[in-house]
Design a protein around this motif. Structure first.
Motif, PDB file in Angstrom:
ATOM      1  N   ALA A 102      24.812  54.581  65.594  1.00  0.00           N
ATOM      2  CA  ALA A 102      25.976  53.864  65.323  1.00  0.00           C
ATOM      3  C   ALA A 102      27.294  54.919  65.329  1.00  0.00           C
ATOM      4  CB  ALA A 102      26.411  53.306  63.887  1.00  0.00           C
ATOM      5  N   GLU A 103      26.905  56.099  64.538  1.00  0.00           N
ATOM      6  CA  GLU A 103      27.922  57.158  64.504  1.00  0.00           C
ATOM      7  C   GLU A 103      28.178  57.984  65.880  1.00  0.00           C
ATOM      8  OE1 GLU A 103      27.346  59.846  60.556  1.00  0.00           O
ATOM      9  OE2 GLU A 103      25.413  59.036  61.399  1.00  0.00           O
ATOM     10  N   LYS A 111      38.730  54.965  69.102  1.00  0.00           N
ATOM     11  CA  LYS A 111      39.882  53.920  68.751  1.00  0.00           C
ATOM     12  C   LYS A 111      39.144  52.580  68.335  1.00  0.00           C
ATOM     13  CE  LYS A 111      43.350  56.655  71.063  1.00  0.00           C
ATOM     14  NZ  LYS A 111      44.221  56.581  72.424  1.00  0.00           N
ATOM     15  N   ALA A 112      38.062  52.251  68.690  1.00  0.00           N
ATOM     16  CA  ALA A 112      37.429  51.120  67.794  1.00  0.00           C
ATOM     17  C   ALA A 112      36.918  51.210  66.629  1.00  0.00           C
ATOM     18  CB  ALA A 112      36.219  50.863  69.207  1.00  0.00           C
ATOM     19  N   ARG A 113      36.661  50.109  66.272  1.00  0.00           N
ATOM     20  CA  ARG A 113      36.124  50.213  64.659  1.00  0.00           C
ATOM     21  C   ARG A 113      34.803  49.567  64.758  1.00  0.00           C
ATOM     22  NH1 ARG A 113      39.652  46.024  62.350  1.00  0.00           N
ATOM     23  NH2 ARG A 113      40.101  45.369  64.377  1.00  0.00           N
ATOM     24  N   VAL A 114      34.025  50.486  64.619  1.00  0.00           N
ATOM     25  CA  VAL A 114      32.421  50.110  64.847  1.00  0.00           C
ATOM     26  C   VAL A 114      31.877  49.928  63.414  1.00  0.00           C
ATOM     27  CG1 VAL A 114      30.266  51.169  65.388  1.00  0.00           C
ATOM     28  CG2 VAL A 114      32.438  51.865  66.881  1.00  0.00           C
ATOM     29  N   VAL A 115      31.030  48.664  63.377  1.00  0.00           N
ATOM     30  CA  VAL A 115      30.229  48.374  62.250  1.00  0.00           C
ATOM     31  C   VAL A 115      28.847  48.417  62.895  1.00  0.00           C
ATOM     32  CG1 VAL A 115      29.779  46.617  60.538  1.00  0.00           C
ATOM     33  CG2 VAL A 115      32.291  47.084  61.302  1.00  0.00           C
ATOM     34  N   CYS A 144      26.975  48.365  57.728  1.00  0.00           N
ATOM     35  CA  CYS A 144      27.845  49.587  57.159  1.00  0.00           C
ATOM     36  C   CYS A 144      28.791  49.954  58.280  1.00  0.00           C
ATOM     37  CB  CYS A 144      26.845  50.826  57.039  1.00  0.00           C
ATOM     38  SG  CYS A 144      25.955  51.316  58.253  1.00  0.00           S
ATOM     39  N   GLY A 145      29.743  50.577  57.897  1.00  0.00           N
ATOM     40  CA  GLY A 145      30.926  50.789  58.744  1.00  0.00           C
ATOM     41  C   GLY A 145      32.135  51.603  57.797  1.00  0.00           C
ATOM     42  N   PRO A 170      29.385  53.465  53.969  1.00  0.00           N
ATOM     43  CA  PRO A 170      29.799  53.774  55.371  1.00  0.00           C
ATOM     44  C   PRO A 170      29.062  54.037  56.377  1.00  0.00           C
ATOM     45  CG  PRO A 170      29.778  55.806  53.965  1.00  0.00           C
ATOM     46  CD  PRO A 170      29.199  54.433  52.994  1.00  0.00           C
ATOM     47  N   LEU A 171      29.765  54.139  57.825  1.00  0.00           N
ATOM     48  CA  LEU A 171      28.918  54.149  59.042  1.00  0.00           C
ATOM     49  C   LEU A 171      27.814  55.117  58.827  1.00  0.00           C
ATOM     50  CD1 LEU A 171      28.932  52.599  61.533  1.00  0.00           C
ATOM     51  CD2 LEU A 171      30.058  54.518  62.524  1.00  0.00           C
ATOM     52  N   ARG A 172      27.887  56.257  58.214  1.00  0.00           N
ATOM     53  CA  ARG A 172      26.953  57.226  58.178  1.00  0.00           C
ATOM     54  C   ARG A 172      25.623  56.908  57.649  1.00  0.00           C
ATOM     55  NH1 ARG A 172      26.216  59.537  53.461  1.00  0.00           N
ATOM     56  NH2 ARG A 172      28.059  59.538  51.789  1.00  0.00           N
TER      57      ARG A 172
END
Ligand code: NAP
Length: 204
Positions: A102-103, A111-115, A144-145, A170-172
């Protein structure tokens, strides 16, 4: 979108009343059939992404570069990924511990918003979960995101698919959810119970 996930996860989302476009397959015939069965649309990755509130990404890790190129500009879009960063023969995580699929995806589309969501259950269970959505106790689904609004989009999709969303942070944190998915896959495909498997967190 991946076939197994398209056939089950996306169909559940379509049944929940969302306007869905199926995309990305070598066989256009198959894509049309999937879309027809789900009473959804089909189109190129670019067509699927351009007016979408959310893009669900479920292709093999090795196909990510190709599908992103075909999708075009994803700036500002909520991109919900269930793609596991598997090696070519699907035996090991190709990214782990110090990063996650995911990361790495988020780095490619800054510029996208990843979940990260939907990847922690086998696709075989989506219909069962959707059918039982009116029961009081729903299975959990981790997500997560880093982007609050994109996470809200994911929460709506998760609820509409019949799960109880569990915010892992968070995404991590995908560094932990992705190996967790390997455990789920072990239970689903290597142990006796079969892949119609989900999980539920309880707090006491
Ligand atoms: N299935 C699960 O239970 C599950 C669970 C957790 C995470 N995931 C993740 O979800 C993703 C998809 O999994 P899946 O099981 O749905 O995989 P899948 O059934 O193999 O789907 C792969 C999809 O990609 C398409 N595809 C493959 N090569 C292509 C190419 N060169 N050009 C265009 N399309 C191509 C395939 O369509 P054609 O064959 O028609 O080309 C198919 O629709 C993976 O990243 C996996 O790690 C899946």
């Amino acid at each position: 979108m991946g076939q197994a996930v398209q056939e089950t996860g996306l169909q559940a989302v379509t049944r929940a009343g969302h306007d869905v476009t199926f995309s990305y397959a070598r066989s256009e015939r198959k894509l049309k059939r999937l879309a027809r069965d789900a009473k959804a649309k089909w189109g190129s990755p670019r067509e699927a992404a351009q007016d979408a509130d959310a893009v669900l990404l479920a292709v093999h890790w090795l196909r990510i570069g190709d599908v992103l190129k075909q999708a075009g500009d994803l700036s500002g879009k909520a991109v919900v990924t269930c793609s596991m960063p598997m090696n070519a023969d699907n035996t090991e995580l190709a990214v782990a511990r110090t990063s996650s699929g995911a990361e790495e995806l988020a780095k490619r589309i800054p510029k996208a918003r990843v979940v990260a969501a939907f990847g922690t259950v086998p696709s075989e269970v989506f219909f069962d979960v959707y059918k039982r959505r009116r029961r009081a106790e729903r299975p959990s689904l981790l997500y997560c995101g880093d982007d609050r609004r994109a996470k809200q989009v994911a929460v709506k999709l998760i609820r509409d698919a019949g799960f109880d969303p569990e915010d892992a942070g968070p995404l991590r944190i995908a560094r932990y959810t992705e190996p967790f998915t390997m455990l789920i896959a072990q239970l689903a495909y290597e142990q006796k119970g079969g892949p119609r498997l989900a999980y539920r967190f309880e707090r006491f």
